[in-house]
Design a protein around this motif. Structure first.
Motif, PDB file in Angstrom:
ATOM      1  N   ARG A  70       0.835  -1.194   0.000  1.00 11.47           N
ATOM      2  CA  ARG A  70       0.000   0.000   0.000  1.00 11.47           C
ATOM      3  C   ARG A  70       0.873   1.248   0.000  1.00 11.47           C
ATOM      4  NH1 ARG A  70      -0.907  -1.735   5.393  1.00 11.47           N
ATOM      5  NH2 ARG A  70      -0.115  -0.231   6.894  1.00 11.47           N
ATOM      6  N   ASN A  71       0.257   2.393  -0.331  1.00  9.95           N
ATOM      7  CA  ASN A  71       1.031   3.590  -0.599  1.00  9.95           C
ATOM      8  C   ASN A  71       1.267   4.468   0.629  1.00  9.95           C
ATOM      9  OD1 ASN A  71      -1.498   4.599  -0.200  1.00  9.95           O
ATOM     10  ND2 ASN A  71      -1.672   5.627  -2.184  1.00  9.95           N
ATOM     11  N   ARG A  72       0.816   4.014   1.790  1.00 10.34           N
ATOM     12  CA  ARG A  72       1.047   4.823   2.989  1.00 10.34           C
ATOM     13  C   ARG A  72       1.392   3.922   4.159  1.00 10.34           C
ATOM     14  NH1 ARG A  72       0.561   9.940   3.553  1.00 10.34           N
ATOM     15  NH2 ARG A  72      -0.344  11.157   1.868  1.00 10.34           N
ATOM     16  N   HIS A  73       2.256   4.434   5.015  1.00  9.52           N
ATOM     17  CA  HIS A  73       2.517   3.780   6.287  1.00  9.52           C
ATOM     18  C   HIS A  73       2.722   4.878   7.318  1.00  9.52           C
ATOM     19  CE1 HIS A  73       5.184   1.342   9.185  1.00  9.52           C
ATOM     20  NE2 HIS A  73       3.923   1.042   9.400  1.00  9.52           N
ATOM     21  N   LYS A  74       1.815   4.942   8.250  1.00  6.89           N
ATOM     22  CA  LYS A  74       1.773   6.045   9.221  1.00  6.89           C
ATOM     23  C   LYS A  74       1.716   7.352   8.423  1.00  6.89           C
ATOM     24  CE  LYS A  74       3.901   3.312  12.809  1.00  6.89           C
ATOM     25  NZ  LYS A  74       5.021   3.091  13.751  1.00  6.89           N
ATOM     26  N   ARG A  75       2.668   8.243   8.572  1.00  5.77           N
ATOM     27  CA  ARG A  75       2.572   9.516   7.839  1.00  5.77           C
ATOM     28  C   ARG A  75       3.422   9.544   6.583  1.00  5.77           C
ATOM     29  NH1 ARG A  75       2.460  14.116  12.591  1.00  5.77           N
ATOM     30  NH2 ARG A  75       0.637  13.286  13.654  1.00  5.77           N
ATOM     31  N   ASN A  76       4.002   8.392   6.249  1.00  2.00           N
ATOM     32  CA  ASN A  76       4.919   8.358   5.114  1.00  2.00           C
ATOM     33  C   ASN A  76       4.231   7.915   3.831  1.00  2.00           C
ATOM     34  OD1 ASN A  76       7.388   9.010   6.552  1.00  2.00           O
ATOM     35  ND2 ASN A  76       7.116   7.025   7.554  1.00  2.00           N
TER      36      ASN A  76
ATOM     37  N   GLU B 148      10.801  -0.562   3.615  1.00  2.00           N
ATOM     38  CA  GLU B 148       9.921   0.382   2.927  1.00  2.00           C
ATOM     39  C   GLU B 148      10.741   1.482   2.277  1.00  2.00           C
ATOM     40  OE1 GLU B 148       7.023   1.879   5.689  1.00  2.00           O
ATOM     41  OE2 GLU B 148       5.518   0.453   5.007  1.00  2.00           O
ATOM     42  N   HIS B 149      10.298   1.910   1.093  1.00  2.00           N
ATOM     43  CA  HIS B 149      10.941   3.008   0.381  1.00  2.00           C
ATOM     44  C   HIS B 149       9.954   4.165   0.297  1.00  2.00           C
ATOM     45  CE1 HIS B 149      13.962   0.054  -0.583  1.00  2.00           C
ATOM     46  NE2 HIS B 149      13.027  -0.729  -1.072  1.00  2.00           N
TER      47      HIS B 149
END
Lengths: 80, 149
Positions: free
Chosen positions: B37-43, B126-127
Motif C-alpha cells: 500500500r502507498n502509505r505507512h503512518k505519515r509516510n 519500505e521506500h
C-alpha cells in the motif's frame, strides 16, 4: 574455529556476512556480545531482539557453538 | 499432498495456487492477497523490498499450514511469498485455502496469515517518496527467557 554469521533484513547494511575466528567454544549469548562489539553499541537492541538459526532451525541463547559453522541472524520478522 | 508453499522472485501465479487447492469435495476456496500500500503512518510509500531466509521461511509456511490442517480437518493450502522489490500495488503474498464448507476456509486462512506475520523469517524495507528507506520493526523470533521466582 571459524563462525560465520549471515545477515538478513536490517543487518544487510553491514554486508552479506561477518566471520569470527575463535579459540574456544562460545554460546549464542556470547556471540551476540561479540557482534555488538563489532557492529557498534547502537545495534545492541536489534542484536538482542534477533534470533540465531542454523540451516534448519532457530537455536537458543544458551546453545554452545563448538565447531566451524555458518549461522544466520534473524531480526524481528514482519512478512506478509 | 495438501500443502504447496514457496517463495519466488517472479510474479505470484494466483491461478496456480487456486487450482492447487481446488477439490471436487470442497465447496469453498478462500484467498488472501497481500499487496503493497502507498502509505505507512505519515509516510508516502513508493515500494517495498522483501528479504527472506528462503529455507526457514518455506519451512515456517509448511509448519503453519500443517498446524492449520490439524485444526481444520480436510483443508488444503497453497502459500507463496514474494522476495525482492515491489512497487505500490504489487502482490507480496497469496494464501489459498479450500474446505468442504466456507467457515473452515475463512478461519484457516486467517490463521495462516496471522501466524506468517509472527513466525516467518521475512523482512520489509519500505521506500519513501522522500528517497529514504527503513526496515520495519516486527516480532522477535528470540525465545523468551523464563524467570523462576
Amino acid at each position: 574455529m571459524k563462525v560465520t554469521i549471515q545477515f538478513y533484513g536490517a543487518f544487510r547494511q553491514f554486508g552479506q556476512d561477518l566471520s569470527f575466528t575463535l579459540s574456544s567454544p562460545i554460546t549464542v549469548r556470547e556471540l551476540k556480545s561479540l557482534l555488538v562489539s563489532s557492529l557498534g553499541a547502537h545495534q545492541k537492541d536489534l542484536i538482542e531482539s534477533s534470533a540465531f538459526a542454523s540451516e534448519s532451525s532457530i537455536i537458543g541463547r544458551d546453545s554452545l557453538i563448538e565447531t566451524d559453522c555458518t549461522l544466520s541472524i534473524l531480526p524481528p520478522v514482519c512478512g506478509g | 499432498m495438501d500443502i504447496l508453499v514457496g517463495l519466488t522472485s517472479e510474479p505470484i501465479d494466483l491461478c496456480r495456487l487456486v487450482d492447487f487447492v481446488r477439490e471436487d469435495g470442497h465447496g469453498a476456496i478462500d484467498v488472501f492477497i497481500g499487496t503493497v500500500r502507498n502509505r505507512h503512518k505519515r509516510n508516502v510509500v513508493t515500494g517495498i523490498t522483501y528479504d527472506a531466509h528462503l529455507e526457514l521461511a518455506e519451512k515456517s509456511f509448511f509448519d503453519i499450514c500443517s498446524e492449520a490442517r490439524g485444526l481444520w480437518e480436510g483443508t488444503r493450502y497453497a502459500v507463496f511469498h514474494y522476495k525482492g522489490a515491489l512497487p505500490v500495488g504489487g502482490t507480496s503474498l497469496v494464501i489459498a485455502v479450500s474446505s468442504p464448507h466456507r467457515a473452515e476456509s475463512f478461519e484457516a486462512c486467517r490463521y495462516v496469515i496471522e501466524e506468517i506475520k509472527k513466525r516467518a523469517p521475512i523482512w520489509k524495507q519500505e521506500h519513501y517518496e522522500s528517497g529514504q528507506s527503513a526496515w520495519l520493526p516486527g516480532h522477535s523470533l528470540e525465545e523468551e527467557e523464563v524467570c523462576y521466582v
